[in-house]
Design a protein around this motif. Structure first.
Motif, PDB file in Angstrom:
ATOM      1  N   VAL A  36      26.164  50.652  44.042  1.00 32.14           N
ATOM      2  CA  VAL A  36      27.599  50.897  44.148  1.00 32.14           C
ATOM      3  C   VAL A  36      28.097  51.467  42.833  1.00 32.14           C
ATOM      4  CG1 VAL A  36      29.865  49.853  44.527  1.00 32.14           C
ATOM      5  CG2 VAL A  36      27.887  49.023  45.801  1.00 32.14           C
ATOM      6  N   ASP A  37      28.557  52.708  42.862  1.00 31.94           N
ATOM      7  CA  ASP A  37      29.071  53.377  41.679  1.00 31.94           C
ATOM      8  C   ASP A  37      28.085  53.273  40.515  1.00 31.94           C
ATOM      9  OD1 ASP A  37      30.926  54.925  40.469  1.00 31.94           O
ATOM     10  OD2 ASP A  37      32.194  53.276  39.779  1.00 31.94           O
ATOM     11  N   GLY A  38      26.827  53.531  40.817  1.00 35.14           N
ATOM     12  CA  GLY A  38      25.823  53.547  39.772  1.00 35.14           C
ATOM     13  C   GLY A  38      25.205  52.196  39.436  1.00 35.14           C
ATOM     14  N   VAL A  39      25.733  51.120  40.046  1.00 36.42           N
ATOM     15  CA  VAL A  39      25.227  49.791  39.715  1.00 36.42           C
ATOM     16  C   VAL A  39      24.416  49.231  40.891  1.00 36.42           C
ATOM     17  CG1 VAL A  39      25.872  47.429  39.120  1.00 36.42           C
ATOM     18  CG2 VAL A  39      27.210  49.347  38.240  1.00 36.42           C
ATOM     19  N   ASP A  40      23.215  48.765  40.609  1.00 32.24           N
ATOM     20  CA  ASP A  40      22.389  48.164  41.636  1.00 32.24           C
ATOM     21  C   ASP A  40      22.886  46.734  41.900  1.00 32.24           C
ATOM     22  OD1 ASP A  40      20.461  46.959  43.188  1.00 32.24           O
ATOM     23  OD2 ASP A  40      18.780  47.926  42.164  1.00 32.24           O
ATOM     24  N   VAL A  41      23.433  46.530  43.083  1.00 30.90           N
ATOM     25  CA  VAL A  41      24.059  45.241  43.401  1.00 30.90           C
ATOM     26  C   VAL A  41      23.048  44.099  43.308  1.00 30.90           C
ATOM     27  CG1 VAL A  41      25.314  43.938  45.167  1.00 30.90           C
ATOM     28  CG2 VAL A  41      25.754  46.365  44.873  1.00 30.90           C
ATOM     29  N   GLY A  42      21.803  44.395  43.678  1.00 29.72           N
ATOM     30  CA  GLY A  42      20.767  43.366  43.670  1.00 29.72           C
ATOM     31  C   GLY A  42      20.430  42.862  42.272  1.00 29.72           C
ATOM     32  N   ASP A  43      20.719  43.681  41.251  1.00 30.71           N
ATOM     33  CA  ASP A  43      20.404  43.298  39.872  1.00 30.71           C
ATOM     34  C   ASP A  43      21.456  42.390  39.254  1.00 30.71           C
ATOM     35  OD1 ASP A  43      18.116  44.689  39.804  1.00 30.71           O
ATOM     36  OD2 ASP A  43      18.866  46.407  38.649  1.00 30.71           O
ATOM     37  N   LEU A  44      22.625  42.337  39.892  1.00 31.23           N
ATOM     38  CA  LEU A  44      23.746  41.645  39.255  1.00 31.23           C
ATOM     39  C   LEU A  44      23.592  40.130  39.331  1.00 31.23           C
ATOM     40  CD1 LEU A  44      26.736  43.787  40.567  1.00 31.23           C
ATOM     41  CD2 LEU A  44      25.846  43.725  38.228  1.00 31.23           C
ATOM     42  N   PRO A  45      23.852  39.439  38.212  1.00 34.51           N
ATOM     43  CA  PRO A  45      23.929  37.984  38.273  1.00 34.51           C
ATOM     44  C   PRO A  45      25.259  37.598  38.940  1.00 34.51           C
ATOM     45  CG  PRO A  45      24.515  38.745  36.085  1.00 34.51           C
ATOM     46  CD  PRO A  45      24.142  39.964  36.877  1.00 34.51           C
ATOM     47  N   GLU A  46      25.412  36.312  39.231  1.00 33.13           N
ATOM     48  CA  GLU A  46      26.601  35.851  39.958  1.00 33.13           C
ATOM     49  C   GLU A  46      27.909  36.299  39.294  1.00 33.13           C
ATOM     50  OE1 GLU A  46      28.285  34.431  43.274  1.00 33.13           O
ATOM     51  OE2 GLU A  46      26.143  34.656  42.911  1.00 33.13           O
ATOM     52  N   THR A  47      27.967  36.254  37.954  1.00 33.51           N
ATOM     53  CA  THR A  47      29.205  36.661  37.284  1.00 33.51           C
ATOM     54  C   THR A  47      29.441  38.166  37.422  1.00 33.51           C
ATOM     55  OG1 THR A  47      27.932  36.785  35.241  1.00 33.51           O
ATOM     56  CG2 THR A  47      29.301  34.830  35.531  1.00 33.51           C
ATOM     57  N   GLY A  48      28.377  38.947  37.309  1.00 36.46           N
ATOM     58  CA  GLY A  48      28.497  40.393  37.466  1.00 36.46           C
ATOM     59  C   GLY A  48      28.935  40.739  38.877  1.00 36.46           C
ATOM     60  N   LEU A  49      28.437  39.963  39.827  1.00 38.05           N
ATOM     61  CA  LEU A  49      28.792  40.163  41.220  1.00 38.05           C
ATOM     62  C   LEU A  49      30.288  39.918  41.427  1.00 38.05           C
ATOM     63  CD1 LEU A  49      26.919  40.978  43.433  1.00 38.05           C
ATOM     64  CD2 LEU A  49      26.498  38.600  43.970  1.00 38.05           C
ATOM     65  N   ARG A  50      30.817  38.904  40.750  1.00 37.94           N
ATOM     66  CA  ARG A  50      32.248  38.616  40.872  1.00 37.94           C
ATOM     67  C   ARG A  50      33.083  39.742  40.281  1.00 37.94           C
ATOM     68  NH1 ARG A  50      30.774  32.989  40.632  1.00 37.94           N
ATOM     69  NH2 ARG A  50      30.842  32.849  38.375  1.00 37.94           N
ATOM     70  N   ASP A  51      32.613  40.313  39.171  1.00 40.87           N
ATOM     71  CA  ASP A  51      33.319  41.457  38.587  1.00 40.87           C
ATOM     72  C   ASP A  51      33.315  42.636  39.556  1.00 40.87           C
ATOM     73  OD1 ASP A  51      33.931  40.107  36.323  1.00 40.87           O
ATOM     74  OD2 ASP A  51      32.218  40.843  35.160  1.00 40.87           O
ATOM     75  N   LEU A  52      32.142  42.877  40.157  1.00 42.38           N
ATOM     76  CA  LEU A  52      32.032  43.973  41.116  1.00 42.38           C
ATOM     77  C   LEU A  52      33.001  43.773  42.281  1.00 42.38           C
ATOM     78  CD1 LEU A  52      30.269  46.465  42.298  1.00 42.38           C
ATOM     79  CD2 LEU A  52      29.242  44.679  43.703  1.00 42.38           C
ATOM     80  N   ARG A  53      33.046  42.518  42.774  1.00 43.92           N
ATOM     81  CA  ARG A  53      33.886  42.240  43.945  1.00 43.92           C
ATOM     82  C   ARG A  53      35.355  42.477  43.647  1.00 43.92           C
ATOM     83  NH1 ARG A  53      30.601  36.793  45.301  1.00 43.92           N
ATOM     84  NH2 ARG A  53      28.913  37.740  46.497  1.00 43.92           N
ATOM     85  N   ARG A  54      35.735  42.323  42.369  1.00 40.99           N
ATOM     86  CA  ARG A  54      37.131  42.590  42.023  1.00 40.99           C
ATOM     87  C   ARG A  54      37.419  44.090  42.027  1.00 40.99           C
ATOM     88  NH1 ARG A  54      37.499  37.627  37.630  1.00 40.99           N
ATOM     89  NH2 ARG A  54      37.055  36.082  39.234  1.00 40.99           N
ATOM     90  N   GLN A  55      36.356  44.896  42.079  1.00 35.58           N
ATOM     91  CA  GLN A  55      36.560  46.350  42.144  1.00 35.58           C
ATOM     92  C   GLN A  55      36.314  46.894  43.541  1.00 35.58           C
ATOM     93  OE1 GLN A  55      34.236  48.212  38.925  1.00 35.58           O
ATOM     94  NE2 GLN A  55      34.159  46.160  38.065  1.00 35.58           N
ATOM     95  N   VAL A  56      36.022  45.994  44.456  1.00 33.21           N
ATOM     96  CA  VAL A  56      35.748  46.406  45.830  1.00 33.21           C
ATOM     97  C   VAL A  56      36.636  45.586  46.765  1.00 33.21           C
ATOM     98  CG1 VAL A  56      34.001  46.575  47.627  1.00 33.21           C
ATOM     99  CG2 VAL A  56      33.365  46.985  45.259  1.00 33.21           C
ATOM    100  N   GLY A  57      37.604  46.230  47.401  1.00 36.74           N
ATOM    101  CA  GLY A  57      38.480  45.508  48.315  1.00 36.74           C
ATOM    102  C   GLY A  57      37.820  45.379  49.676  1.00 36.74           C
ATOM    103  N   MET A  58      38.228  44.372  50.441  1.00 39.03           N
ATOM    104  CA  MET A  58      37.645  44.227  51.773  1.00 39.03           C
ATOM    105  C   MET A  58      38.709  43.767  52.765  1.00 39.03           C
ATOM    106  SD  MET A  58      34.091  42.328  52.730  1.00 39.03           S
ATOM    107  CE  MET A  58      33.270  42.590  54.287  1.00 39.03           C
TER     108      MET A  58
END
Lengths: 360, 222
Positions: A80-102
């Motif tokens: 997603v936007d250059g970032v491999d979602v599978g590589d993200l730790p839980e905190t990184g995932l939360r940051d990503l989710r704040r940039q992705v609306g659902m």
């Protein structure tokens, strides 16, 4: 809504890329293993509305949940936007989710919060102060046309209004990507249209990339510029909506399409169709009009070319991804002479045709 | 019995009951609430997955709930003495009442939280909420009407339980009814106690219902 345009990343870099994604469920303990996604490759271009369509159970819900890490891939990559979602730790995932609306089929609004407070929730979660939240939420409610419903609870709103609140909530953190999980499936056709219009406006005005999943062809046809058709965990067809829909190659695409654009033959015709012409049979041909051909009097010319014995059996005129599109099923005598003249005519005009079979 | 004497007895017993119910209800809920949240969120694949601990806590809660209250009162006398300094009297009676309240509250809280639509948890996760934020901002907020009704039920049950602590000199309305109404053949005392208890329970229930209704926005009302 006042909003600074996001920095221009080259359009060539897609917002979301699925690379050979496999997702399996179960397989541990009592449950038998189930493959929900079986080697998915596709992209959602930046700034576009991309639709993923499939029947229930095809794997589309799983697919969209991989994008914000609500589900994890068994193998393969989701970028997603250059970032491999599978590589993200839980905190990184939360940051990503704040940039992705659902947004969701059943809206998922908190019943205990007013419209205003529901839209505030993602901002509270992100740790913003009261004042910033207030300044952010009011314009969002205006954007979705519910500025006057700010103090209402979800139970006091209609389905369409609830989804508008859901959209405002999804936009609150100013995401770069909006995921839509069957967002109009619980709404009536008219409300569906108005929600789709809103999504289209948001896509255009905010430059927001939208990835949506649906089982309704109508949704994809109306707003998606790109489409992927998913069946049994595999993407069976994908490309620009217009190309895929005007020349569907896969059986699933055709059957999904048949409902919306009059592509389906009446039962009494399809029942007697044969693959080879018999003596005195008639050829059944689908003519597809789009682009230039949609504006030309081709039916009249066809009659002029091959003779007056042309019968119209079914047809529909519609619009796909903003372009006019017509489908006409005609029959004419299947004698060699007529068939040759018809073929010549199609070659000359560049009309897209499909021989459906031969009947009486 | 002279009316003024009856009133004075009733008043004293009423205050004792209220004291025991309030103290045990408060302390019990304070401890029961986190246990209930833990039970509702620590199953396999949930917010704070700890399935083994979840099962152990669940089994303990079940064991505590299946012990008849009067047996619990007697069984934990040493513990009561440790906490309250004595095993007799109103203050001492609060200990077994609290112990009985904790698992009761925990289960009711757990049930209320489990009734919250799973879609809301997913939505909150999609917003980037931490598990702790999901508990405070989503689960507890949405479960609030159910939790209030659960706590109301707890208080009503406590009024009933408190009648049994007369066995350890806890006093209160129930004890008054048994000692005067039954053992001293004074049916008018028994009747008065029952009437007061009905009023007390009714008042608790009405207040709880009203509060729960106030917080319940799940249905449209005008």
């Amino acid at each position: 809504m006042n909003r600074v345009a996001p920095p221009q990343t080259p359009v060539a870099v897609p917002m979301v890329t699925f690379e050979n994604v496999i997702k399996r469920f179960g397989g541990t303990g009592k449950q038998p293993e189930f493959t929900a996604l079986d080697g998915v490759n596709m992209v959602a271009p930046r700034g576009a509305i991309t639709g993923i369509i499939g029947r229930s159970g095809a794997g589309k819900s799983t697919l969209i949940r991989l994008v914000n890490g609500l589900e994890k891939t068994t193998s393969g990559r989701v970028v997603v936007d250059g970032v491999d979602v599978g590589d993200l730790p839980e905190t990184g995932l939360r940051d990503l989710r704040r940039q992705v609306g659902m947004i969701f089929q059943h809206f998922n609004l908190l019943s205990s919060r007013t419209a205003f407070d529901n839209v505030s929730l993602p901002l509270e979660i992100a740790g913003m102060d009261r004042k910033t939240i207030r300044n952010r939420v009011a314009p969002l409610l205006d954007l979705v046309g519910l500025g006057d419903k700010s103090d209402r609870y979800p139970a006091e709103l209609s389905g369409g209004q609830k989804q508008r609140i859901g959209i405002a909530r999804a936009l609150a953190t100013e995401p770069k990507l909006l995921l839509s999980d069957e967002a109009t499936s619980a709404l009536d056709p008219e409300t569906t249209q108005s929600i789709l219009e809103l999504l289209k406006t948001i896509n255009r005005d905010l430059g927001l990339t939208v990835l949506l999943i649906t089982h309704e062809m109508e949704v994809v046809k109306t707003i998606a510029s790109q489409v992927a058709v998913i069946d049994k965990g595999k993407i069976v067809e994908n490309g620009s909506t217009f190309d895929v829909f005007t020349a569907p190659k896969h059986e699933t695409t055709r059957s999904l399409l048949s409902a919306v654009i009059g592509a389906k033959l009446p039962e009494w015709i399809s029942a007697d169709l044969k693959q080879a012409p018999a003596e005195g049979a008639r050829a059944l041909v689908r003519l597809v009009f789009f682009g230039d051909t949609a504006f030309q009097p081709l039916t009249a010319r066809l009659v002029a070319e091959i003779g007056p014995d042309v019968n119209i059996l079914a047809g529909a005129i519609d619009e796909i991804a903003g372009e006019p599109y017509g489908s006409l099923v005609v029959s004419y005598p299947a004698d060699p002479d007529t068939l040759r003249r018809a073929d010549d005519f199609y070659r000359q005009t560049g009309l897209y045709t499909e021989v459906l079979g031969y009947g009486a | 019995m002279a009316p003024d004497m009856l009133v004075s007895l009733l008043w004293k017993a009423f205050l004792q009951t209220m004291y025991m119910v309030a103290a045990a209800g408060f302390i019990g809920s304070l401890i029961g609430l986190p246990i209930g949240i833990f039970l509702a969120t620590s199953g396999k694949g949930e917010l704070f997955p700890a399935p083994t601990v979840n099962k152990i806590v669940g089994a303990t809660v079940n064991a505590a709930r299946s012990t008849p209250f009067i047996i619990l009162v007697v069984a934990i006398i040493p513990f009561t003495r440790l906490i309250a300094g004595t095993s007799i009297g109103t203050a001492a009676a609060i200990v077994p009442l609290t112990i009985a309240t904790i698992p009761f509250v925990a289960r009711l809280i757990e049930t209320s939280i489990r009734e919250v639509d799973k879609g809301l948890i997913e939505a909150a996760r999609a917003m980037g909420a931490t598990p702790f934020q999901i508990v405070t901002k989503v689960l507890l907020a949405e479960a609030r009407p159910g939790i209030i009704l659960g706590l109301t039920l707890t208080l009503v049950s406590l009024v009933g339980y408190s009648a049994m602590v007369g066995a350890v000199g806890g006093g209160g309305l129930g004890d008054l009814g048994i000692r005067y109404g039954y053992q001293r053949f004074m049916p008018e005392v028994m009747l008065a106690v029952v009437v007061v208890l009905i009023v007390v329970v009714q008042a608790i229930q009405s207040a709880g219902d009203m509060l729960a209704r106030h917080f319940d926005k799940r249905t449209r009302k005008n």
